[in-house]
Design a protein around this motif. Structure first.
Motif, PDB file in Angstrom:
ATOM      1  N   ASP A  17       0.858  -1.181   0.000  1.00  0.00           N
ATOM      2  CA  ASP A  17       0.000   0.000   0.000  1.00  0.00           C
ATOM      3  C   ASP A  17       0.894   1.229   0.000  1.00  0.00           C
ATOM      4  O   ASP A  17       1.956   1.233   0.630  1.00  0.00           O
ATOM      5  CB  ASP A  17      -0.916   0.010   1.227  1.00  0.00           C
ATOM      6  N   ILE A  18       0.454   2.268  -0.703  1.00  0.00           N
ATOM      7  CA  ILE A  18       1.279   3.480  -0.810  1.00  0.00           C
ATOM      8  C   ILE A  18       1.105   4.394   0.388  1.00  0.00           C
ATOM      9  O   ILE A  18       1.919   5.285   0.623  1.00  0.00           O
ATOM     10  CB  ILE A  18       0.977   4.262  -2.103  1.00  0.00           C
ATOM     11  N   SER A  19       0.051   4.182   1.174  1.00  0.00           N
ATOM     12  CA  SER A  19      -0.231   5.038   2.323  1.00  0.00           C
ATOM     13  C   SER A  19       0.556   4.577   3.541  1.00  0.00           C
ATOM     14  O   SER A  19       0.417   3.429   3.985  1.00  0.00           O
ATOM     15  CB  SER A  19      -1.729   5.028   2.639  1.00  0.00           C
ATOM     16  N   GLU A  20       1.351   5.493   4.113  1.00  0.00           N
ATOM     17  CA  GLU A  20       2.119   5.158   5.309  1.00  0.00           C
ATOM     18  C   GLU A  20       1.200   4.799   6.470  1.00  0.00           C
ATOM     19  O   GLU A  20       1.468   3.861   7.233  1.00  0.00           O
ATOM     20  CB  GLU A  20       3.012   6.345   5.691  1.00  0.00           C
ATOM     21  N   VAL A  44      -0.313   1.317   5.952  1.00  0.00           N
ATOM     22  CA  VAL A  44       0.688   0.273   6.198  1.00  0.00           C
ATOM     23  C   VAL A  44       0.914   0.092   7.688  1.00  0.00           C
ATOM     24  O   VAL A  44       1.003  -1.034   8.191  1.00  0.00           O
ATOM     25  CB  VAL A  44       2.005   0.616   5.471  1.00  0.00           C
ATOM     26  N   ASP A  45       0.979   1.209   8.434  1.00  0.00           N
ATOM     27  CA  ASP A  45       1.181   1.118   9.884  1.00  0.00           C
ATOM     28  C   ASP A  45       0.027   0.362  10.549  1.00  0.00           C
ATOM     29  O   ASP A  45       0.246  -0.547  11.361  1.00  0.00           O
ATOM     30  CB  ASP A  45       1.291   2.522  10.478  1.00  0.00           C
ATOM     31  N   GLN A  94       0.079  -3.411   9.524  1.00  0.00           N
ATOM     32  CA  GLN A  94       1.113  -4.183  10.237  1.00  0.00           C
ATOM     33  C   GLN A  94       0.679  -4.484  11.665  1.00  0.00           C
ATOM     34  O   GLN A  94       0.901  -5.588  12.177  1.00  0.00           O
ATOM     35  CB  GLN A  94       2.433  -3.403  10.224  1.00  0.00           C
ATOM     36  N   GLN A 123       5.370  -0.770   2.411  1.00  0.00           N
ATOM     37  CA  GLN A 123       4.888   0.474   1.838  1.00  0.00           C
ATOM     38  C   GLN A 123       5.494   0.671   0.455  1.00  0.00           C
ATOM     39  O   GLN A 123       6.713   0.570   0.266  1.00  0.00           O
ATOM     40  CB  GLN A 123       5.244   1.669   2.721  1.00  0.00           C
TER      41      GLN A 123
END
Length: 295
Positions: free
Chosen positions: A178-181, A184-185, A188, A204
Protein backbone atom coordinates in the motif's frame (compact mmCIF):
# COMPACT_ATOMS: atom_id res chain seq x y z
CA UNK A 1 -31.77 5.72 9.72
CA UNK A 2 -32.81 2.05 9.70
CA UNK A 3 -36.40 3.14 9.01
CA UNK A 4 -35.22 5.21 6.06
CA UNK A 5 -33.46 2.17 4.58
CA UNK A 6 -36.55 0.00 5.05
CA UNK A 7 -38.77 2.62 3.42
CA UNK A 8 -36.31 2.95 0.52
CA UNK A 9 -36.39 -0.80 -0.19
CA UNK A 10 -40.17 -0.96 0.30
CA UNK A 11 -40.70 1.73 -2.33
CA UNK A 12 -38.76 -0.31 -4.88
CA UNK A 13 -40.66 -3.46 -3.93
CA UNK A 14 -44.09 -1.89 -4.24
CA UNK A 15 -43.49 -1.21 -7.92
CA UNK A 16 -42.91 -4.90 -8.49
CA UNK A 17 -39.40 -4.28 -9.76
CA UNK A 18 -38.13 -7.69 -10.86
CA UNK A 19 -34.81 -6.86 -12.42
CA UNK A 20 -34.32 -6.95 -16.18
CA UNK A 21 -37.89 -6.83 -17.38
CA UNK A 22 -39.51 -6.15 -20.75
CA UNK A 23 -40.02 -2.45 -20.05
CA UNK A 24 -36.53 -1.21 -19.24
CA UNK A 25 -37.54 2.42 -19.68
CA UNK A 26 -40.22 2.03 -17.03
CA UNK A 27 -37.69 0.39 -14.72
CA UNK A 28 -35.32 3.31 -15.27
CA UNK A 29 -38.10 5.73 -14.32
CA UNK A 30 -38.68 3.80 -11.08
CA UNK A 31 -35.02 3.52 -10.10
CA UNK A 32 -33.69 6.93 -11.15
CA UNK A 33 -35.31 8.96 -8.33
CA UNK A 34 -33.75 6.66 -5.71
CA UNK A 35 -30.27 7.08 -7.17
CA UNK A 36 -30.67 10.84 -7.48
CA UNK A 37 -32.04 11.06 -3.93
CA UNK A 38 -29.05 9.19 -2.54
CA UNK A 39 -26.67 11.47 -4.45
CA UNK A 40 -28.41 14.54 -3.01
CA UNK A 41 -28.31 13.05 0.46
CA UNK A 42 -24.63 12.16 0.34
CA UNK A 43 -23.71 15.68 -0.80
CA UNK A 44 -24.69 16.82 2.71
CA UNK A 45 -21.75 14.89 4.20
CA UNK A 46 -18.22 16.07 3.64
CA UNK A 47 -15.26 13.91 4.64
CA UNK A 48 -15.15 15.37 8.14
CA UNK A 49 -18.85 14.72 8.73
CA UNK A 50 -18.55 11.11 7.60
CA UNK A 51 -15.58 10.51 9.89
CA UNK A 52 -17.53 11.99 12.80
CA UNK A 53 -20.38 9.48 12.39
CA UNK A 54 -20.63 6.44 14.63
CA UNK A 55 -19.69 3.14 12.94
CA UNK A 56 -23.33 1.98 13.10
CA UNK A 57 -24.72 5.16 11.51
CA UNK A 58 -21.99 5.09 8.87
CA UNK A 59 -22.90 1.50 8.00
CA UNK A 60 -26.64 2.24 7.82
CA UNK A 61 -25.97 5.08 5.39
CA UNK A 62 -23.86 2.70 3.30
CA UNK A 63 -26.76 0.23 3.15
CA UNK A 64 -28.89 2.76 1.26
CA UNK A 65 -26.38 2.68 -1.57
CA UNK A 66 -25.80 -1.05 -1.19
CA UNK A 67 -29.47 -1.78 -1.88
CA UNK A 68 -29.22 0.10 -5.17
CA UNK A 69 -26.04 -1.72 -6.17
CA UNK A 70 -27.56 -5.13 -5.52
CA UNK A 71 -30.83 -4.76 -7.39
CA UNK A 72 -31.44 -7.75 -9.63
CA UNK A 73 -30.99 -5.86 -12.88
CA UNK A 74 -29.61 -7.51 -16.00
CA UNK A 75 -26.60 -6.15 -17.84
CA UNK A 76 -28.72 -4.28 -20.40
CA UNK A 77 -30.87 -2.54 -17.80
CA UNK A 78 -27.88 -1.74 -15.60
CA UNK A 79 -26.05 -0.15 -18.53
CA UNK A 80 -29.16 1.83 -19.44
CA UNK A 81 -29.51 3.11 -15.88
CA UNK A 82 -25.87 4.06 -15.36
CA UNK A 83 -25.64 5.74 -18.76
CA UNK A 84 -28.68 7.96 -18.17
CA UNK A 85 -27.32 11.55 -18.37
CA UNK A 86 -28.50 12.75 -14.94
CA UNK A 87 -27.37 9.57 -13.22
CA UNK A 88 -24.04 9.63 -15.04
CA UNK A 89 -23.59 13.18 -13.76
CA UNK A 90 -23.85 12.12 -10.09
CA UNK A 91 -21.82 8.91 -10.33
CA UNK A 92 -18.56 10.67 -9.32
CA UNK A 93 -20.24 11.89 -6.10
CA UNK A 94 -21.59 8.41 -5.31
CA UNK A 95 -18.32 6.66 -6.11
CA UNK A 96 -16.28 9.13 -4.09
CA UNK A 97 -18.53 8.42 -1.11
CA UNK A 98 -18.10 4.66 -1.60
CA UNK A 99 -14.30 5.00 -1.50
CA UNK A 100 -14.48 7.24 1.55
CA UNK A 101 -16.82 4.84 3.36
CA UNK A 102 -14.38 1.96 3.04
CA UNK A 103 -11.37 4.01 4.11
CA UNK A 104 -13.25 5.05 7.27
CA UNK A 105 -14.82 1.63 7.82
CA UNK A 106 -11.43 -0.10 7.76
CA UNK A 107 -9.99 2.32 10.31
CA UNK A 108 -12.96 1.62 12.60
CA UNK A 109 -12.37 -2.10 12.14
CA UNK A 110 -8.66 -1.76 12.89
CA UNK A 111 -9.38 0.15 16.09
CA UNK A 112 -11.81 -2.56 17.21
CA UNK A 113 -9.23 -5.25 16.50
CA UNK A 114 -6.63 -3.45 18.64
CA UNK A 115 -8.91 -3.66 21.68
CA UNK A 116 -8.38 -6.50 24.19
CA UNK A 117 -10.07 -9.74 23.30
CA UNK A 118 -10.11 -12.37 20.55
CA UNK A 119 -9.42 -10.64 17.20
CA UNK A 120 -11.17 -13.39 15.26
CA UNK A 121 -14.37 -12.97 17.24
CA UNK A 122 -14.19 -9.21 16.71
CA UNK A 123 -13.45 -9.64 13.00
CA UNK A 124 -16.32 -12.04 12.41
CA UNK A 125 -18.76 -9.82 14.29
CA UNK A 126 -18.35 -7.04 11.72
CA UNK A 127 -21.35 -6.83 9.33
CA UNK A 128 -19.21 -7.04 6.19
CA UNK A 129 -17.20 -10.09 7.27
CA UNK A 130 -19.46 -12.64 5.46
CA UNK A 131 -18.84 -10.72 2.22
CA UNK A 132 -15.08 -10.79 2.74
CA UNK A 133 -15.15 -14.53 3.34
CA UNK A 134 -17.42 -15.22 0.33
CA UNK A 135 -15.20 -13.06 -1.88
CA UNK A 136 -12.08 -14.95 -0.86
CA UNK A 137 -13.73 -18.32 -1.43
CA UNK A 138 -14.58 -17.09 -4.93
CA UNK A 139 -10.97 -15.92 -5.23
CA UNK A 140 -9.66 -19.38 -4.39
CA UNK A 141 -11.99 -20.95 -6.92
CA UNK A 142 -11.02 -18.38 -9.53
CA UNK A 143 -7.33 -19.19 -9.67
CA UNK A 144 -6.98 -22.45 -7.80
CA UNK A 145 -4.56 -21.06 -5.20
CA UNK A 146 -3.41 -23.63 -2.66
CA UNK A 147 -1.26 -23.85 0.45
CA UNK A 148 2.30 -22.91 -0.44
CA UNK A 149 1.23 -20.17 -2.85
CA UNK A 150 2.57 -16.71 -2.05
CA UNK A 151 0.22 -13.92 -3.09
CA UNK A 152 1.12 -10.28 -3.60
CA UNK A 153 -1.79 -7.92 -2.95
CA UNK A 154 -1.59 -4.43 -4.46
CA UNK A 155 -3.64 -1.98 -2.36
CA UNK A 156 -4.07 -4.01 0.83
CA UNK A 157 -5.43 -1.07 2.89
CA UNK A 158 -5.49 -0.57 6.68
CA UNK A 159 -6.99 -4.02 7.30
CA UNK A 160 -5.72 -6.67 4.84
CA UNK A 161 -8.89 -8.74 5.24
CA UNK A 162 -8.31 -10.71 2.04
CA UNK A 163 -4.86 -11.86 3.15
CA UNK A 164 -5.97 -12.73 6.68
CA UNK A 165 -8.91 -14.80 5.42
CA UNK A 166 -6.85 -16.52 2.72
CA UNK A 167 -4.36 -17.57 5.35
CA UNK A 168 -7.18 -18.74 7.61
CA UNK A 169 -8.88 -20.77 4.87
CA UNK A 170 -5.89 -22.25 3.07
CA UNK A 171 -2.66 -21.25 4.78
CA UNK A 172 -1.76 -18.84 1.97
CA UNK A 173 1.35 -16.77 2.66
CA UNK A 174 1.33 -13.26 1.25
CA UNK A 175 2.77 -9.80 0.97
CA UNK A 176 0.53 -6.74 1.00
CA UNK A 177 1.49 -3.43 -0.61
CA UNK A 178 0.00 0.00 0.00
CA UNK A 179 1.28 3.48 -0.81
CA UNK A 180 -0.23 5.04 2.32
CA UNK A 181 2.12 5.16 5.31
CA UNK A 182 -0.84 5.28 7.70
CA UNK A 183 -2.54 2.30 6.03
CA UNK A 184 0.69 0.27 6.20
CA UNK A 185 1.18 1.12 9.88
CA UNK A 186 -2.38 0.04 10.76
CA UNK A 187 -2.12 -3.05 8.58
CA UNK A 188 1.11 -4.18 10.24
CA UNK A 189 -0.47 -3.73 13.67
CA UNK A 190 -3.52 -5.73 12.59
CA UNK A 191 -1.28 -8.57 11.40
CA UNK A 192 0.43 -8.60 14.80
CA UNK A 193 -2.99 -8.78 16.50
CA UNK A 194 -3.65 -12.03 14.66
CA UNK A 195 -0.12 -13.32 15.27
CA UNK A 196 0.48 -13.72 11.53
CA UNK A 197 3.79 -11.88 11.19
CA UNK A 198 5.50 -14.99 9.80
CA UNK A 199 2.73 -15.52 7.24
CA UNK A 200 1.82 -12.02 6.02
CA UNK A 201 4.28 -9.22 5.26
CA UNK A 202 3.10 -5.64 4.74
CA UNK A 203 5.31 -3.13 2.88
CA UNK A 204 4.89 0.47 1.84
CA UNK A 205 5.10 1.22 -1.87
CA UNK A 206 3.45 0.68 -5.21
CA UNK A 207 3.43 -2.22 -7.66
CA UNK A 208 7.02 -1.55 -8.81
CA UNK A 209 8.22 -3.19 -5.58
CA UNK A 210 7.12 -6.55 -7.01
CA UNK A 211 10.31 -6.60 -9.07
CA UNK A 212 12.23 -7.36 -5.86
CA UNK A 213 9.69 -9.35 -3.84
CA UNK A 214 8.87 -13.05 -3.65
CA UNK A 215 5.40 -13.94 -4.98
CA UNK A 216 3.53 -16.44 -7.18
CA UNK A 217 0.22 -14.70 -7.89
CA UNK A 218 -0.66 -10.99 -8.00
CA UNK A 219 -3.98 -9.65 -6.75
CA UNK A 220 -4.98 -6.07 -7.62
CA UNK A 221 -7.49 -4.48 -5.24
CA UNK A 222 -10.66 -3.01 -6.71
CA UNK A 223 -9.75 0.44 -5.39
CA UNK A 224 -6.05 0.33 -6.30
CA UNK A 225 -5.45 3.14 -8.79
CA UNK A 226 -4.44 4.17 -11.38
CA UNK A 227 -5.16 0.85 -13.07
CA UNK A 228 -3.42 1.71 -16.37
CA UNK A 229 -0.11 2.40 -14.60
CA UNK A 230 -0.44 -0.67 -12.38
CA UNK A 231 -0.98 -3.02 -15.31
CA UNK A 232 1.72 -1.36 -17.37
CA UNK A 233 4.23 -1.96 -14.58
CA UNK A 234 2.98 -5.50 -14.01
CA UNK A 235 3.42 -6.26 -17.70
CA UNK A 236 6.99 -4.96 -17.63
CA UNK A 237 7.89 -6.88 -14.46
CA UNK A 238 6.42 -10.15 -15.73
CA UNK A 239 8.27 -9.79 -19.03
CA UNK A 240 11.57 -8.97 -17.32
CA UNK A 241 11.20 -11.94 -14.97
CA UNK A 242 10.20 -14.26 -17.81
CA UNK A 243 6.94 -15.15 -16.03
CA UNK A 244 4.47 -15.11 -18.88
CA UNK A 245 2.29 -17.77 -17.25
CA UNK A 246 1.94 -16.02 -13.88
CA UNK A 247 -1.61 -15.11 -12.96
CA UNK A 248 -2.72 -11.55 -12.34
CA UNK A 249 -6.10 -11.41 -10.60
CA UNK A 250 -8.01 -8.17 -10.36
CA UNK A 251 -11.33 -7.07 -8.95
CA UNK A 252 -13.79 -4.91 -10.80
CA UNK A 253 -17.46 -3.91 -10.79
CA UNK A 254 -20.10 -5.12 -13.23
CA UNK A 255 -23.84 -4.62 -13.72
CA UNK A 256 -25.52 -2.35 -11.16
CA UNK A 257 -22.51 -2.76 -8.87
CA UNK A 258 -20.69 -0.38 -11.23
CA UNK A 259 -22.61 2.40 -9.47
CA UNK A 260 -20.04 1.93 -6.69
CA UNK A 261 -16.80 2.31 -8.61
CA UNK A 262 -15.50 2.82 -12.14
CA UNK A 263 -15.07 -0.63 -13.76
CA UNK A 264 -11.65 -1.69 -15.02
CA UNK A 265 -11.55 -1.07 -18.79
CA UNK A 266 -9.88 -3.16 -21.52
CA UNK A 267 -7.66 -0.18 -22.32
CA UNK A 268 -6.30 -0.24 -18.75
CA UNK A 269 -5.37 -3.92 -18.98
CA UNK A 270 -3.75 -3.67 -22.40
CA UNK A 271 -1.18 -6.41 -22.89
CA UNK A 272 -3.13 -8.94 -20.82
CA UNK A 273 -5.69 -11.51 -21.91
CA UNK A 274 -8.63 -12.57 -19.76
CA UNK A 275 -8.47 -16.20 -18.69
CA UNK A 276 -11.62 -16.35 -16.59
CA UNK A 277 -14.27 -14.13 -15.02
CA UNK A 278 -16.23 -14.90 -11.86
CA UNK A 279 -19.36 -12.81 -11.31
CA UNK A 280 -20.35 -11.98 -7.72
CA UNK A 281 -23.17 -13.73 -5.91
CA UNK A 282 -25.25 -12.47 -3.01
CA UNK A 283 -24.01 -9.27 -1.41
CA UNK A 284 -20.45 -9.56 -2.71
CA UNK A 285 -19.56 -6.45 -4.73
CA UNK A 286 -16.55 -7.49 -6.77
CA UNK A 287 -16.32 -9.41 -10.01
CA UNK A 288 -13.07 -11.41 -10.06
CA UNK A 289 -11.07 -11.47 -13.29
CA UNK A 290 -8.08 -13.74 -13.93
CA UNK A 291 -5.58 -12.58 -16.54
CA UNK A 292 -2.22 -13.51 -18.05
CA UNK A 293 0.22 -11.72 -20.31
CA UNK A 294 -1.06 -11.67 -23.86
CA UNK A 295 0.75 -14.00 -26.27
Amino acid sequence: MHDVNFHHQHELDQYGFLGCCKDCRRSLEIIKPHIMAFAERIKQYDDEALRAMSPDDLYRLFLLLDDLAHMDAGEHLAALILDEPDIRGVLPVIRDYYNTFFSIHEVHLAERLFAPGNPWETFKSFPLYPRYEALMKNQMEANGIKAGTRMAFIGCGPVPSSLIILNHLAGIRSVGLDISENAVDLSQRVIRCFGLEDQIEIVQGDETLLANLDWDVVLVAAMADPKARIFQNLRRILQEKGRRDSLVVFRTYTGMRAILHVPVSPAETEGFRIVNTFLPMGRVNNTIVVAKLDD
